[in-house]
Write a protein that holds these residues in place. Structure first.
Motif, PDB file in Angstrom:
ATOM      1  N   MET A   1      -6.964  -1.028  -2.270  1.00 26.65           N
ATOM      2  CA  MET A   1      -7.522   0.269  -2.652  1.00 26.65           C
ATOM      3  C   MET A   1      -8.705   0.643  -1.774  1.00 26.65           C
ATOM      4  O   MET A   1      -8.930   1.810  -1.459  1.00 26.65           O
TER       5      MET A   1
ATOM      6  N   ALA B   1      -6.470   1.492 -12.196  1.00 22.99           N
ATOM      7  CA  ALA B   1      -6.181   0.230 -11.521  1.00 22.99           C
ATOM      8  C   ALA B   1      -5.547  -0.767 -12.487  1.00 22.99           C
ATOM      9  O   ALA B   1      -4.646  -1.519 -12.105  1.00 22.99           O
TER      10      ALA B   1
ATOM     11  N   ARG C   1      -9.017   3.959   0.421  1.00 22.25           N
ATOM     12  CA  ARG C   1     -10.148   4.873   0.257  1.00 22.25           C
ATOM     13  C   ARG C   1     -10.855   5.095   1.586  1.00 22.25           C
ATOM     14  O   ARG C   1     -11.283   6.202   1.895  1.00 22.25           O
TER      15      ARG C   1
ATOM     16  N   VAL D   1     -11.345   8.097  -5.827  1.00 21.27           N
ATOM     17  CA  VAL D   1     -11.600   7.306  -7.037  1.00 21.27           C
ATOM     18  C   VAL D   1     -12.427   8.118  -8.015  1.00 21.27           C
ATOM     19  O   VAL D   1     -13.263   8.920  -7.617  1.00 21.27           O
TER      20      VAL D   1
ATOM     21  N   SER E   1      -7.633  -4.656  -5.294  1.00 21.67           N
ATOM     22  CA  SER E   1      -8.931  -4.050  -5.010  1.00 21.67           C
ATOM     23  C   SER E   1      -9.130  -3.880  -3.505  1.00 21.67           C
ATOM     24  O   SER E   1      -9.635  -2.857  -3.036  1.00 21.67           O
TER      25      SER E   1
ATOM     26  N   TYR F   1      -7.509   6.078  -9.663  1.00 20.12           N
ATOM     27  CA  TYR F   1      -7.210   6.416  -8.279  1.00 20.12           C
ATOM     28  C   TYR F   1      -6.223   7.577  -8.201  1.00 20.12           C
ATOM     29  O   TYR F   1      -5.334   7.698  -9.033  1.00 20.12           O
TER      30      TYR F   1
ATOM     31  N   ARG G   1       0.823  -1.209   0.000  1.00 20.73           N
ATOM     32  CA  ARG G   1       0.000   0.000   0.000  1.00 20.73           C
ATOM     33  C   ARG G   1       0.859   1.262   0.000  1.00 20.73           C
ATOM     34  O   ARG G   1       0.523   2.253  -0.646  1.00 20.73           O
TER      35      ARG G   1
END
Lengths: 99, 99
Positions: free
Chosen positions: B50, B32, B54, B61, B47, B70, B18
């Motif tokens: 992300m 992505a 978020r 996004v 996913s 993103y 991350r």
DNA sequence: TTTATATATTGACGTTTAGCTATATGTATT
DNA sequence: AATACATATAGCTAAACGTCAATATATAAA
């Protein structure tokens, strides 16, 4: 300081208790015996958190008799700050016309 | 931004993948489908990462057809930086004479 | 309307983590 | 030497986490 170091520091700061410990140390060196009063955790748990904070070199220890005095490692904190501050955020680079 | 928010962001950045994603987004918005090529993780894992980024509002996004774009959330990143930069480190406050 | 593509969700898995109790270690005091 | 105190370590447990394969959803193309 490389990404792995930064991730390790972030992981250390990702625990609320540890973040509060770092905030507390930000006001100056503290003895473990004083710190324990401020948290609702047992002594072994505090010891465990301090170990993690020392292992990522965010915190230094100074032994004085039977007391352990913890403080922030200025060098590490500074390098960490530099890394975070370099994370740019350029709103204009987002695509889409938006108009 | 309070301590809980900061801890959540740190936890998000505490995973190497991350952190690298955030670094990548620091160079601008990314799809992505482009990001997945840079990591040795499956699409569902990306996913998942992300979603975490978020949820702590570090990442925004933008949906464009079937693609998800993103980007870093400037406001959150800035508030996070401010918080980290306020963590003082005063070497002189360490006890002991040291002389 | 069928097919292809991009992404998200679900459910399972092995690993890591934060917390505890109990105990060990080290240091000062009596 | 015995006791008291501060801290660390060991061992355990329940919860959280990162990952994957399989599947669902949504959009575009044929």
């Amino acid at each position: 300081m490389n990404a792995a170091d930064v991730a390790l520091i972030c992981k250390a700061l990702g625990d609320s208790n540890r973040l509060q410990i770092v905030e507390m140390l930000s006001t100056g060196e503290k003895c473990a015996c004083k710190m324990i009063d401020k948290f609702e955790i047992t002594q072994p748990t505090l010891s465990h958190h301090m170990k993690i904070l020392r292992e990522c070199e965010l915190v230094d220890v100074r032994k004085e008799g039977k007391w352990m005095h913890y403080s922030l490692n200025c060098e590490t904190l500074s390098a960490f700050r530099d890394y975070i501050n370099k994370l740019a955020c350029d709103e204009s680079r987002k695509g889409g016309c938006g108009c």
